[in-house]
Design a protein around this motif. Structure first.
Motif, short mmCIF file in Angstrom:
data_model
loop_
_atom_site.label_atom_id
_atom_site.label_comp_id
_atom_site.label_asym_id
_atom_site.label_seq_id
_atom_site.Cartn_x
_atom_site.Cartn_y
_atom_site.Cartn_z
N THR A 302 79.60 32.82 99.16
CA THR A 302 80.55 32.49 98.09
C THR A 302 79.86 32.45 96.74
O THR A 302 80.36 33.03 95.75
CB THR A 302 81.23 31.14 98.38
OG1 THR A 302 81.95 31.22 99.60
CG2 THR A 302 82.19 30.77 97.26
N TYR A 303 78.71 31.78 96.66
CA TYR A 303 77.99 31.69 95.39
C TYR A 303 77.53 33.08 94.93
O TYR A 303 77.64 33.43 93.74
CB TYR A 303 76.80 30.75 95.55
CG TYR A 303 76.03 30.47 94.28
CD1 TYR A 303 76.64 30.53 93.03
CD2 TYR A 303 74.68 30.13 94.33
CE1 TYR A 303 75.93 30.27 91.87
CE2 TYR A 303 73.96 29.86 93.17
CZ TYR A 303 74.60 29.95 91.94
OH TYR A 303 73.89 29.69 90.79
N TRP A 304 77.07 33.89 95.85
CA TRP A 304 76.61 35.25 95.53
C TRP A 304 77.75 36.09 94.94
O TRP A 304 77.60 36.74 93.91
CB TRP A 304 76.04 35.89 96.79
CG TRP A 304 75.87 37.37 96.74
CD1 TRP A 304 75.29 38.10 95.74
CD2 TRP A 304 76.28 38.30 97.75
NE1 TRP A 304 75.32 39.44 96.07
CE2 TRP A 304 75.91 39.59 97.29
CE3 TRP A 304 76.89 38.18 98.98
CZ2 TRP A 304 76.18 40.74 98.03
CZ3 TRP A 304 77.15 39.32 99.73
CH2 TRP A 304 76.79 40.59 99.24
N GLN A 305 78.91 36.02 95.58
CA GLN A 305 80.04 36.82 95.12
C GLN A 305 80.59 36.32 93.78
O GLN A 305 80.92 37.11 92.90
CB GLN A 305 81.15 36.79 96.17
CG GLN A 305 80.86 37.64 97.39
CD GLN A 305 80.79 39.12 97.04
OE1 GLN A 305 81.72 39.71 96.52
NE2 GLN A 305 79.65 39.74 97.33
N GLU A 306 80.69 35.01 93.62
CA GLU A 306 81.22 34.48 92.37
C GLU A 306 80.24 34.68 91.21
O GLU A 306 80.65 34.93 90.07
CB GLU A 306 81.55 32.99 92.52
CG GLU A 306 82.68 32.71 93.52
CD GLU A 306 83.91 33.53 93.23
OE1 GLU A 306 84.49 33.37 92.14
OE2 GLU A 306 84.28 34.35 94.09
N ALA A 307 78.95 34.58 91.50
CA ALA A 307 77.95 34.82 90.44
C ALA A 307 77.89 36.29 90.06
O ALA A 307 77.61 36.63 88.90
CB ALA A 307 76.58 34.33 90.90
N ALA A 308 78.14 37.16 91.03
CA ALA A 308 78.12 38.61 90.74
C ALA A 308 79.29 39.02 89.85
O ALA A 308 79.17 39.93 89.03
CB ALA A 308 78.15 39.40 92.05
N GLY A 309 80.43 38.35 90.02
CA GLY A 309 81.58 38.63 89.17
C GLY A 309 82.40 39.81 89.65
O GLY A 309 82.20 40.34 90.74
N ASN A 310 83.32 40.22 88.81
CA ASN A 310 84.26 41.29 89.14
C ASN A 310 83.82 42.59 88.48
O ASN A 310 83.77 42.68 87.25
CB ASN A 310 85.66 40.90 88.65
CG ASN A 310 86.74 41.84 89.13
OD1 ASN A 310 86.52 43.03 89.30
ND2 ASN A 310 87.92 41.29 89.34
N PRO A 311 83.49 43.63 89.27
CA PRO A 311 83.02 44.89 88.66
C PRO A 311 84.05 45.55 87.76
O PRO A 311 83.70 46.27 86.82
CB PRO A 311 82.69 45.76 89.88
CG PRO A 311 83.44 45.15 91.02
CD PRO A 311 83.51 43.69 90.72
N MET A 312 85.32 45.30 88.01
CA MET A 312 86.37 45.89 87.15
C MET A 312 86.32 45.29 85.75
O MET A 312 86.54 45.98 84.75
CB MET A 312 87.74 45.67 87.79
CG MET A 312 87.90 46.38 89.13
SD MET A 312 89.50 46.07 89.90
CE MET A 312 90.56 46.90 88.75
N LEU A 313 86.02 44.00 85.68
CA LEU A 313 85.87 43.36 84.37
C LEU A 313 84.58 43.79 83.68
O LEU A 313 84.52 43.92 82.46
CB LEU A 313 85.91 41.84 84.51
CG LEU A 313 87.24 41.24 84.99
CD1 LEU A 313 87.13 39.73 85.10
CD2 LEU A 313 88.37 41.62 84.04
#
Length: 567
Positions: A302-313
């Motif tokens: 969860t932390y990895w995905q949220e820290a990585a962010g949204n590639p579309m943004l």
């Protein structure tokens, strides 16, 4: 991901493990019915309760009688709460003059709080009066939590006793847990919250002038007292609609950290209590190790995905992690950790909107619940749910290596395995069945506010949360309708009590067995191999069952996101 974020996660884990034995010792004293220092003050209250109610705390009950008394008690509480909610408009303690709740919402809410789910299809501050919050809901926060711990004690006795016909006294267990554990901690906890800025008042509204000179009305009420037991009892129902994202429920980073610890602390202590009850604390540490592996794995993803962010943004020039739906005063690390804690522990309180998480970041809270409410789990419910998986794990191990299926000195036979399978099968049957039904009916499809995989995830999350007695919402689902209020109410009741009854039957069956000492033919259940087997069984039985539904929801959502597709 940042160094500070990992320090927060590791500090949380370290403090939690350090608290396991002290809390476990206190719980073990209550499990055995021994005197504690609090008996000097609260002992007369306990004895007075027994005299008024005509209960003999020394009169033990078999598993059937224990189950019947538990079901009657919770049914009466359900009916009482339904009446309070329906009559709210004519009852006192209603400074805003709020009307009574409708029949379907009252049905849903009464079941929700009885089942320790605390699913809320309403905005608390604009729907519930102060009396409704205190008399209808906060009482349940204490009693549903005490019920879960009492049931865990009954199962512990099943493993610990030899050739016995009883598993304890439901009323004595409930009274002791409430008086000597939940109430004292919550009094101290409430004072801490008040000192930290959480309101505790019977006032309804305070009118303020903003810095710009505008007028603003702030809704208040007895927030701190409900907040304390909502966290400690893994209830999760917030006084405010924004729950623990609201600054009057969760004002500072320190309060946020303490709230996360309080969600986990009793469930963690119960693992040590179990080991002590069966005469081998290493058994409890092995269970806690398996829980922590699953918890840390989920937190990492969860932390990895949220820290990585949204590639579309990122393609639009918005750099950094995913802060959508999160409070700036907490940030990504604390929000990610809170989301895993609250869904691993069957609490349901939220300090960020899970619907705004990335697809895989939001999948982990969903998966935590689908694993069977066993990664710490609800108070009491987590440990007895985990022990159901332990029964299956030791049986599978016996089949694989040709050793006698025994666990903590008790032979695991066909009756225990069948009952464990029955209890575990409740979760996927209701979750997948009710989600499928909602996905093909007009009433169900009217709920999601998003289309495509994300909309499906909103429905799947709602029924997963209800059946797992978690209560957190993925948001984006219009759930205050007769369809969802009714179906989720049924799901919450079945998810709570259709697991409890088979579990108590296992407790009665084990209590009647003789003690079987370990031999060279016994499978060891304290080392790394056992911990790995437990994790594997939980992931296979709990995780793979839901893999197709996860593929249709968050996994498809993630693949669409990385391809730049929006629904």
């Amino acid at each position: 991901m940042t160094f500070q974020g990992w320090i927060l996660i590791l500090a949380f884990t370290g403090i939690l493990i350090a608290l396991a034995k002290p809390i476990g010792l206190w719980l073990h004293a209550l499990y055995e019915g021994r005197r504690t220092p609090l008996h000097l003050v609260l002992g007369p209250v306990e004895r007075g309760f027994y005299r008024l109610s005509g209960i003999d705390p020394a009169a033990e009950q078999g598993w059937r009688r224990y189950a019947v008394h538990m079901l009657i008690f919770n049914t009466v509480l359900l009916l009482f709460t339904y009446a309070v909610l329906r009559l709210q408009g004519v009852l006192p303690g209603n400074p805003q003059g709020l009307p009574g709740l409708g029949s379907d919402l009252s049905f849903n809410t009464a079941i929700s709080f009885t089942a320790n789910t605390n699913w809320q299809s309403y905005a608390g501050e604009s729907t519930m009066s102060n009396l409704g919050q205190m008399l209808g809901l906060t009482i349940h926060n204490f009693l549903s939590a005490a019920t879960g711990i009492a049931l865990a004690f009954a199962l512990f006795r099943g493993f610990a006793r030899r050739e016995a016909k009883t598993v304890g006294n439901f009323w004595a267990d409930m009274t002791r847990v409430t008086l000597y554990l939940l109430l004292p901690i919550c009094i101290v906890y409430t004072i801490f919250l008040i000192a930290s800025g959480v309101p505790q008042t019977l006032s309804g509204v305070v009118d303020l002038t903003t810095l710009e000179g505008a007028k603003q009305s702030i809704l208040l009420g007895p927030v701190a007292s409900q907040e304390a037991i909502k966290m400690l009892g893994t209830n999760g129902g917030g006084f405010f609609n924004a729950n623990s994202a609201h600054p009057l429920e969760n004002p500072t980073a320190l309060v946020n950290f303490i709230q996360m610890l309080s969600i986990f602390v009793i469930g963690t202590g119960l693992t040590w209590t179990f080991g002590k009850a069966v005469g081998n604390p290493r058994q409890g540490w092995a269970i806690l190790a398996a829980m922590m592996i699953l918890f840390l794995a989920g937190t990492t993803v969860t932390y990895w995905q949220e820290a990585a962010g949204n590639p579309m943004l990122h393609q639009l020039g918005v750099a950094g992690g995913n802060m959508e739906g999160k409070e700036v005063r907490f940030g990504i690390a604390a929000s990610s950790l809170f989301s895993v804690v609250t869904t691993a522990a069957s609490c349901g309180a939220v300090n960020a909107m899970h619907d705004s998480f990335t697809a895989l970041g939001g999948m982990i809270p969903l998966l935590n619940m689908q694993l069977g409410e066993v990664v710490i789990g609800g108070v009491g419910a987590g440990i007895y749910g985990f022990l159901l998986f332990a029964i299956l794990a030791v049986f599978v191990a016996g089949l694989m290596v040709g050793r006698t299926p025994e666990y903590v000195g008790k032979k695991i036979e066909a009756r225990e395995v069948k009952l464990a399978v029955l209890a575990i099968a409740v979760l996927p049957l209701i979750i997948l069945g009710f989600t499928a039904l909602s996905a093909v009916t007009a009433q169900g499809l009217a709920g999601p506010l998003n289309k495509g995989p994300h909309g499906f995830t909103e429905m799947l999350y709602a029924f997963t949360s209800g059946v797992a007695n978690n209560g957190s919402a993925f948001a984006g689902l219009s759930a205050n309708t007769p369809w969802y209020n009714g179906l989720l109410g049924v799901a919450m009741w079945l998810g709570r009590f259709f697991v409890i009854v088979p579990m108590l039957a296992i407790a009665g069956s084990l209590a009647a067995k003789k003690y079987t000492p370990e031999s060279s033919g016994s499978f060891p259940t304290t080392g790394g191999l056992w911990v790995g087997l437990l994790v594997g069984i939980i992931l296979i039985l709990g995780g793979l069952t839901f893999l197709p539904s996860l593929a249709l929801g968050p996994i498809a959502d993630h693949l669409a996101m990385i391809r730049g597709q929006m629904f």
